[in-house]
Write an enzyme that holds these catalytic residues in place. Sequence first.
Site, PDB file in Angstrom:
ATOM      1  N   ASP A 310       0.569  -1.329   0.012  1.00  0.00           N
ATOM      2  CA  ASP A 310       0.401  -0.236  -0.642  1.00  0.00           C
ATOM      3  C   ASP A 310       1.279   1.640   0.296  1.00  0.00           C
ATOM      4  O   ASP A 310       1.900   1.100   0.457  1.00  0.00           O
ATOM      5  CB  ASP A 310      -1.165   0.257   0.830  1.00  0.00           C
ATOM      6  CG  ASP A 310      -1.779  -0.879   0.997  1.00  0.00           C
ATOM      7  OD1 ASP A 310      -2.414  -1.786   0.144  1.00  0.00           O
ATOM      8  OD2 ASP A 310      -2.434  -1.373   1.778  1.00  0.00           O
ATOM      9  N   ASP A 347      -6.566  24.842  10.935  1.00  0.00           N
ATOM     10  CA  ASP A 347      -6.723  23.747   9.566  1.00  0.00           C
ATOM     11  C   ASP A 347      -6.091  22.311  10.898  1.00  0.00           C
ATOM     12  O   ASP A 347      -5.015  22.813  10.627  1.00  0.00           O
ATOM     13  CB  ASP A 347      -6.438  23.276   8.563  1.00  0.00           C
ATOM     14  CG  ASP A 347      -6.825  22.072   7.549  1.00  0.00           C
ATOM     15  OD1 ASP A 347      -7.183  21.521   8.234  1.00  0.00           O
ATOM     16  OD2 ASP A 347      -6.141  22.268   6.663  1.00  0.00           O
ATOM     17  N   GLU A 351      -1.517  18.425   6.602  1.00  0.00           N
ATOM     18  CA  GLU A 351      -1.860  18.816   4.978  1.00  0.00           C
ATOM     19  C   GLU A 351      -1.219  20.859   5.997  1.00  0.00           C
ATOM     20  O   GLU A 351      -1.155  21.512   5.713  1.00  0.00           O
ATOM     21  CB  GLU A 351      -3.210  18.716   4.203  1.00  0.00           C
ATOM     22  CG  GLU A 351      -2.859  17.213   3.748  1.00  0.00           C
ATOM     23  CD  GLU A 351      -3.369  16.047   4.380  1.00  0.00           C
ATOM     24  OE1 GLU A 351      -4.030  16.524   5.269  1.00  0.00           O
ATOM     25  OE2 GLU A 351      -3.755  15.639   3.696  1.00  0.00           O
ATOM     26  N   ALA A 380     -16.996  16.454   3.343  1.00  0.00           N
ATOM     27  CA  ALA A 380     -16.451  15.910   2.259  1.00  0.00           C
ATOM     28  C   ALA A 380     -17.965  16.552   1.208  1.00  0.00           C
ATOM     29  O   ALA A 380     -17.157  16.483   0.124  1.00  0.00           O
ATOM     30  CB  ALA A 380     -17.014  14.421   2.730  1.00  0.00           C
ATOM     31  N   ARG A 383     -15.674  19.861   0.003  1.00  0.00           N
ATOM     32  CA  ARG A 383     -14.162  20.160  -0.481  1.00  0.00           C
ATOM     33  C   ARG A 383     -13.804  21.698  -0.154  1.00  0.00           C
ATOM     34  O   ARG A 383     -12.288  21.516  -0.627  1.00  0.00           O
ATOM     35  CB  ARG A 383     -14.207  18.786  -0.941  1.00  0.00           C
ATOM     36  CG  ARG A 383     -14.588  17.208  -1.490  1.00  0.00           C
ATOM     37  CD  ARG A 383     -14.445  16.555  -2.619  1.00  0.00           C
ATOM     38  NE  ARG A 383     -15.372  17.323  -3.149  1.00  0.00           N
ATOM     39  CZ  ARG A 383     -14.954  18.089  -5.073  1.00  0.00           C
ATOM     40  NH1 ARG A 383     -13.948  17.220  -4.840  1.00  0.00           N
ATOM     41  NH2 ARG A 383     -15.786  18.796  -5.966  1.00  0.00           N
ATOM     42  N   SER A 385     -12.313  24.182   3.007  1.00  0.00           N
ATOM     43  CA  SER A 385     -12.162  24.754   4.574  1.00  0.00           C
ATOM     44  C   SER A 385     -10.946  26.238   4.046  1.00  0.00           C
ATOM     45  O   SER A 385     -11.408  26.773   3.203  1.00  0.00           O
ATOM     46  CB  SER A 385     -11.075  23.690   4.756  1.00  0.00           C
ATOM     47  OG  SER A 385      -9.701  24.098   4.766  1.00  0.00           O
ATOM     48  N   LYS A 396     -10.058  27.249   0.681  1.00  0.00           N
ATOM     49  CA  LYS A 396      -8.585  26.225   0.030  1.00  0.00           C
ATOM     50  C   LYS A 396      -9.674  25.388  -0.015  1.00  0.00           C
ATOM     51  O   LYS A 396     -10.241  24.777   0.894  1.00  0.00           O
ATOM     52  CB  LYS A 396      -7.270  26.462   0.797  1.00  0.00           C
ATOM     53  CG  LYS A 396      -7.410  26.135   1.842  1.00  0.00           C
ATOM     54  CD  LYS A 396      -5.798  25.483   2.568  1.00  0.00           C
ATOM     55  CE  LYS A 396      -6.051  23.959   3.248  1.00  0.00           C
ATOM     56  NZ  LYS A 396      -6.042  24.520   4.230  1.00  0.00           N
ATOM     57  N   ASP A 519      -5.808  -4.102   6.332  1.00  0.00           N
ATOM     58  CA  ASP A 519      -6.507  -3.999   7.235  1.00  0.00           C
ATOM     59  C   ASP A 519      -7.913  -3.722   7.655  1.00  0.00           C
ATOM     60  O   ASP A 519      -8.008  -4.784   8.592  1.00  0.00           O
ATOM     61  CB  ASP A 519      -6.135  -3.092   7.918  1.00  0.00           C
ATOM     62  CG  ASP A 519      -5.525  -1.590   7.250  1.00  0.00           C
ATOM     63  OD1 ASP A 519      -6.531  -1.666   5.949  1.00  0.00           O
ATOM     64  OD2 ASP A 519      -5.421  -0.456   8.030  1.00  0.00           O
TER      65      ASP A 519
END
Lengths: 683, 573
Positions: A310, A347, A351, A380, A383, A385, A396, A519
Amino acid sequence: MARHPQPKVSTFDPAILRAAIRDSFTKLDPRVLYKNPVMFVVAIGAVLTTGFVIRDLVAAPANATPLWFSIAITLWLWFTVIFANFAEAVAEGRGKAQADTLRKMRQETVARRVVPGKDLPEVIPASELRKGDLVVIEANQLIPGDGEIVEGIASVDESAITGESAPVIRESGGDRSSVTGGTKVLSDRIVVKIGADPGESFLDKMIALVEGAARQKTPNEIALHILLVGLTIVFLIATVTLVPLGIYSGVHLTTSMIVALLVCLIPTTIGGLLSAIGIAGMDRLMRKNVIAMSGRAVEAAGDVDVLLLDKTGTITHGNRMASELIPAAGVRIEDLAEAAMLSSLADETPEGRSIVTLVKDKYGIPPREVAGATFEKFTAQTRMSGVDLGDRKIRKGAVDAVRGFVTSLGGTPPADVDAAANKIGDTGGTPLAVSDGNRVLGVIHLKDIVKQGIAERFARFRAMGIRTVMITGDNPRTAKAIAGEAGVDDFLAEATPEAKMNLIKAEQQKGKLVAMTGDGTNDAPALAQADVGVAMNTGTQAAKEAGNMVDLDSDPTKLLEVVEVGKQLLMTRGSLTTFSIANDVAKYFAILPAMFMGVFPQIAPLNIMNLTSSLSAILAAVIFNAIIIIILIPLALRGVKYRPLGAAAILRRSLLIYGAGGLVAPFVGIKLIDMALTAIGAT
Amino acid sequence: MTFNGWVQILVFFAVIVAIAKPAGVYMFRVFEGERQPLPRTLGAAERGLLRLCGLRTPKEQTWVEYTVAMLLFSALGLVVTYLIQRGQGTLPFNPQHFPGVPGPLAFNTAASFTTNTNWQAYVPETTMSYFTQMAGLAWHNFTSAAVGIGVALVIARGVTRRPGPDGSKGVGNFYVDLIRGLVYVLLPICIVVAFVLISQGVIQNLSGYHQLTTLEGGKQVLAMGPVASQEAIKELGTNGGGFFNANSSHPFENPSAVTNFLEMILIFAIPAGLTYMYGRMARDQRQGWVLFGAMSVLFFAGVATTYWAESHANPVTDGLGVAIAQGNMEGKEIRFGIANSALFATVTTDASCGAVNSWHDSFTPLGGMVPLVNIQLGEIVFGGVGAGLYGILIYAVLTVFIAGLMVGRTPEYLGKKIEGREMKYAMFYILVFPLLILGFTGWAAVSSYGTSSLNNAGPHGLTEMLYAFTSGAGNNGSAFAGINANTDWWNVCLGITMLAGRFFMIIPVMALAGAMLNKKTVVPGLGTFPTNGWLFTALLVAVIVIVGALTFFPALSLGPIVEHFQTLHHEVL
């Protein structure tokens, strides 16, 4: 994450050694011993010579060998069996030491079982729980058994199993719902549905495996056993028929001599160490905090041709970092930087924090508190903030989301922003657009950072002929860029569980063995399909049951170490087999001249080691044969040194060490023992 | 040893190297090709014979079907040959009016020729009629060789074939392989060679024996017969059963250095070609050359030892003024000399031929030990027709298993995993030899019916018994001589040894082929144990020597090795 490995059990821990010495004798029980045919033959030989020693004590025939010699041979034959038992016992002892720690925490656990229709749960011993029972666990209580959280969220201390001291979050639903018996809830309250009957829990399986109780011979071990049994029969024929040939030639061969020759020729070294090597392989994995559900899985790990890895967590750190700001035409970079910083103040994602850090470090604008700011959280749906400073809306987010937002405020997104965003996408990055009001200021380049040293590691695997395939949900362009940077051989982009499954099947169709980690519950079918499936301990119960190994540290990189342990196990087996068989040449030159020199003194030149007497020569060979087992125990437990080289290079090396070494070592060893025997007058 | 001697040995080997490829390519086309060569002549013969057997469209057989067909075919041949011998007195082509052969000897001979051994417990020119030699024995010389090629094809197919998408494929068809082996390979070559031999002085007639008066006035009977036609297949099929008791040292069988050279080439021709054919089948020519290389190493080790040993006179004759400068000429023909006798002895025991042009019994102890060890290795040095290839493939599987683990993968050969089942069959194969050879020799050594046949006591007598059972189990058929093997006990025990040494070894080979056939094939990569380089050749030789020869080292020490040291001490002749 700081990893706290389990306390290392020393190979020659006095407590283990004491127990192992005791076990070496209890393993003489024929019902145990017959499982190792080579050693069983040695034991039968020892019983025979013991019988003749007793006969000689009572009434020795005229042509019997000296009593001291028969006794010495008999003792060393018993030592040979005991040393082999000891090797196995030491290997098991190390596993047992770990199992005991595990077992301690299983005891005294109580469970509070939910009784339908009653408000309060009943308190029962954990051992009475059955699959499907619901139990309640509150802060500072031990989880009574393996299962899945059906209600609630809690922080759990799993250090007892993983050695990891930082608590982990477990919650109902999703991929982090599974809990393990014996771990401790630190906060909150959860309801767990028990997933296993007593004796079948994860902990029980682990204990059984590390103790060796559940150990079954692996396919390769079975094949190797057939070889060893076959060779034993061959040499049995060769030595037993020597009696009539001796009678014809006028050579009287005593039972102790025939048994001595037989025991020296049959592959006792590998026969004595074989099970220790297998147990030690499981144990080495255990020390890396990986539990193999069977020895077969460890063996398969050595054969793996393709690794499915992964991307997130294994190849990259898993969080994207801001690496660059690209302003739109006519926008000052400082304006873009400030807007990017303001939008990310609240935030808390990695990121977001990386954007603040980048702006501070690269553009010298420190984060500042803004009065009257309303922060917009990422959802969501949007998309995006950002922050509202009065009427000023700074955002952004995903490029198309921001574009839509700006358009809705009456602005026109500039074309060069799209071009910059595409360019970022091409190199494997993720573009985030930044807007201030109805103006798009530019894009932030978020980059997946490839872990340090991973490319070298993949190069090592390539040298061994193992192909690495990166699995990622990214689009093909992004995937390609990261694959190039990390140095994997291939990648599967936009991977769905089905695509992953198809890839495994396609590789297996070509005759390849595939290893993967996973997982989630949706990984379970693929984990079951793969030849080696390593499930993360943080993963769901379904994933853990589907795989054949569980990594307690939940570190996907571990797959690489698993493969190395598997290869090491097979190499150790092969090297010691080669060593054992090569030993025979020297033993012939020690024993045969000794046997025949009495009648045919002319064959003295065959005694190339110039051993003192017939008796000392035979005894020296038997002693060498026994103590080489003890000498090689550390190697069997540790495994031969593993090097990431191609097969041809490894073979040349191993042949030099274990093939040529196996030819020469007994010449030296037997000569030294003979000199020692001569010094004490045992000739 | 002389320069001239070595040149002859090297020329011989160079010819074998040169033959391997064309022979291999031809046999690949015959057995595995889409179209067989010469469809009008040989193809017509093949189709005709298949039709005669009721096989218009032969199907691929499983390994069990193939094995059963092969065993039934051999059993039938065994019975018929037994009956022909018993009844030869009433059968035609019997100018000397030989009576029927006694039961135990007839059984021994039938077993011997069915198994490609050609052990001869009888004196042919005073026992067997021309009809028995032609219809009974020569029949087996051809068919037993063709059966051997068939078994080699099956194991080669098992190892090299990749299972198709629909799963299993057969291992071939016994009758097709048998008939193709006869029609395309054995018969055409033998017909040509027989004429060449006749041109060199080998006789070919059906007349009665000639009564001659020698120059000294004595009477002599000169045996006649259809020799050339049997001489060719005797070598090409690695059979070795002489038309005359003196075998290839008889001037009517092997008159000159030229025929001697030709006969040695014939012995190695097919086995060498089969290694090349195997490379073709494996789609990697180096896989074939690796086997060829291991065989060559063992060949040179053998021939060098024998030649060296025979180039020295028996130390016992030192100072007696009877020693010959060239070395030990006892039991050798002047027209062949030491080099060609040593080479012939090595070649005939490397392969399971068993023809002899000198008496191995009269070799020096070490010189005589080489033929013995060659057979005990399993006759895998080029080996019997077919038997050499399937024997060395078993050793290859063992080598891969023992050494393959060292590279950190479970062992695989040509991409197919070697697992418990395969090891079981390989070990069965390995066990047959020591069980038969050492078991029977041990019995013979302590029984009166064993030792009463010996002409020599002491270590040399032990070697004679060991050699007899080794030759029988290995289906070699060469005699060490010095032993009267025509007693009931020896006839029956050697008969059993020959049958067990042939079929108890073939059955595990067939089972192994069946087990390997449908295994998934992994494409070899960097991590794969390489089986196509010099390192594998060296390993293969080491495993053959350690597993094959060390088993017999104790027995050898009491035989030729002790005798060697005794001669150094001038104790025995």
